[in-house]
Design a protein around this motif. Sequence first.
Motif, mmCIF file in Angstrom:
data_model
loop_
_atom_site.group_PDB
_atom_site.id
_atom_site.type_symbol
_atom_site.label_atom_id
_atom_site.label_comp_id
_atom_site.label_asym_id
_atom_site.label_seq_id
_atom_site.Cartn_x
_atom_site.Cartn_y
_atom_site.Cartn_z
ATOM 1 N N GLY A 61 52.540 34.339 37.557
ATOM 2 C CA GLY A 61 50.955 34.976 38.220
ATOM 3 C C GLY A 61 50.648 35.264 39.105
ATOM 4 O O GLY A 61 49.796 35.871 39.941
ATOM 5 N N SER A 62 51.350 35.169 40.359
ATOM 6 C CA SER A 62 51.356 36.511 41.912
ATOM 7 C C SER A 62 51.185 37.268 41.681
ATOM 8 O O SER A 62 50.786 37.905 42.782
ATOM 9 N N HIS A 63 51.716 37.797 40.948
ATOM 10 C CA HIS A 63 51.567 40.055 40.746
ATOM 11 C C HIS A 63 50.168 39.706 39.754
ATOM 12 O O HIS A 63 49.468 40.956 39.820
ATOM 13 N N GLN A 64 49.511 39.212 39.356
ATOM 14 C CA GLN A 64 48.417 39.590 39.078
ATOM 15 C C GLN A 64 47.111 39.840 39.777
ATOM 16 O O GLN A 64 47.449 39.305 40.216
ATOM 17 N N ILE A 65 46.986 41.542 39.583
ATOM 18 C CA ILE A 65 45.414 41.680 40.630
ATOM 19 C C ILE A 65 44.790 40.581 39.403
ATOM 20 O O ILE A 65 44.011 40.815 40.775
ATOM 21 N N GLY A 66 43.971 41.168 38.114
ATOM 22 C CA GLY A 66 43.144 40.279 37.692
ATOM 23 C C GLY A 66 42.324 41.851 37.060
ATOM 24 O O GLY A 66 43.269 42.579 36.308
ATOM 25 N N SER A 67 41.401 41.206 36.747
ATOM 26 C CA SER A 67 40.650 42.537 35.584
ATOM 27 C C SER A 67 40.028 44.104 35.720
ATOM 28 O O SER A 67 39.256 43.230 36.862
ATOM 29 N N LEU A 68 40.038 44.876 35.441
ATOM 30 C CA LEU A 68 39.259 46.141 35.866
ATOM 31 C C LEU A 68 37.710 45.991 35.018
ATOM 32 O O LEU A 68 37.078 46.406 35.774
ATOM 33 N N TYR A 69 38.307 45.628 33.553
ATOM 34 C CA TYR A 69 36.702 45.292 33.204
ATOM 35 C C TYR A 69 36.398 44.289 32.382
ATOM 36 O O TYR A 69 37.993 43.581 31.524
ATOM 37 N N LYS A 70 35.564 44.159 32.274
ATOM 38 C CA LYS A 70 35.540 42.374 31.252
ATOM 39 C C LYS A 70 34.147 42.490 30.325
ATOM 40 O O LYS A 70 33.376 43.771 30.326
ATOM 41 N N GLY A 71 34.532 42.183 28.746
ATOM 42 C CA GLY A 71 34.000 43.165 27.911
ATOM 43 C C GLY A 71 33.500 41.407 27.245
ATOM 44 O O GLY A 71 33.584 40.273 27.285
ATOM 45 N N ALA A 72 32.869 42.010 25.769
ATOM 46 C CA ALA A 72 32.375 40.608 24.696
ATOM 47 C C ALA A 72 33.181 41.368 23.159
ATOM 48 O O ALA A 72 33.046 42.792 23.282
ATOM 49 N N PHE A 73 33.639 40.560 22.918
ATOM 50 C CA PHE A 73 34.124 41.086 20.598
ATOM 51 C C PHE A 73 33.373 40.100 20.237
ATOM 52 O O PHE A 73 34.060 38.963 20.830
ATOM 53 N N TYR A 74 32.586 40.766 19.373
ATOM 54 C CA TYR A 74 31.794 39.645 18.637
ATOM 55 C C TYR A 74 32.548 39.480 17.111
ATOM 56 O O TYR A 74 33.138 40.470 16.272
ATOM 57 N N PHE A 75 33.453 37.889 17.227
ATOM 58 C CA PHE A 75 33.660 37.849 15.500
ATOM 59 C C PHE A 75 33.584 36.509 15.303
ATOM 60 O O PHE A 75 33.567 35.434 16.497
ATOM 61 N N ASP A 76 33.231 36.349 13.945
ATOM 62 C CA ASP A 76 33.190 34.980 13.379
ATOM 63 C C ASP A 76 31.999 34.661 14.076
ATOM 64 O O ASP A 76 31.670 33.181 14.416
#
Length: 107
Positions: free
Chosen positions: A62-77
């Motif tokens: 996990g040390s190579h993970q930079i992080g998210s470029l984008y965060k959003g939402a998905f509506y389900f259930d």
Amino acid sequence: MKPSEDWLQAINEKFLREDVLPKARLILAILECSKQFNCSWICPLDIDKTVENWSYRNTKPGSHQIGSLYKGAFYFDSCSWQVEIPIGFGLYRINAFHSLTSIPDNF
């Protein structure tokens, strides 16, 4: 020419002395490899993979993970679930289901 295990260990030790973060070492090692072995930035894929595989084996997961470029939402259930789109470069594959970080596996 692929970099040897000794070369990879030496470049990693150099980066350790210089306090280079693990997530930056991979790309810097590929750059250094291209300089020292006189190949272009777009080295043969096996050289990039050799450096990448060594780096992943010899650093914390996990040390190579930079992080998210984008965060959003998905509506389900009747709920909103967080969606994270990671940063990627080169040959990179995104799995849409892996981007739904908070949804249980059984959905």
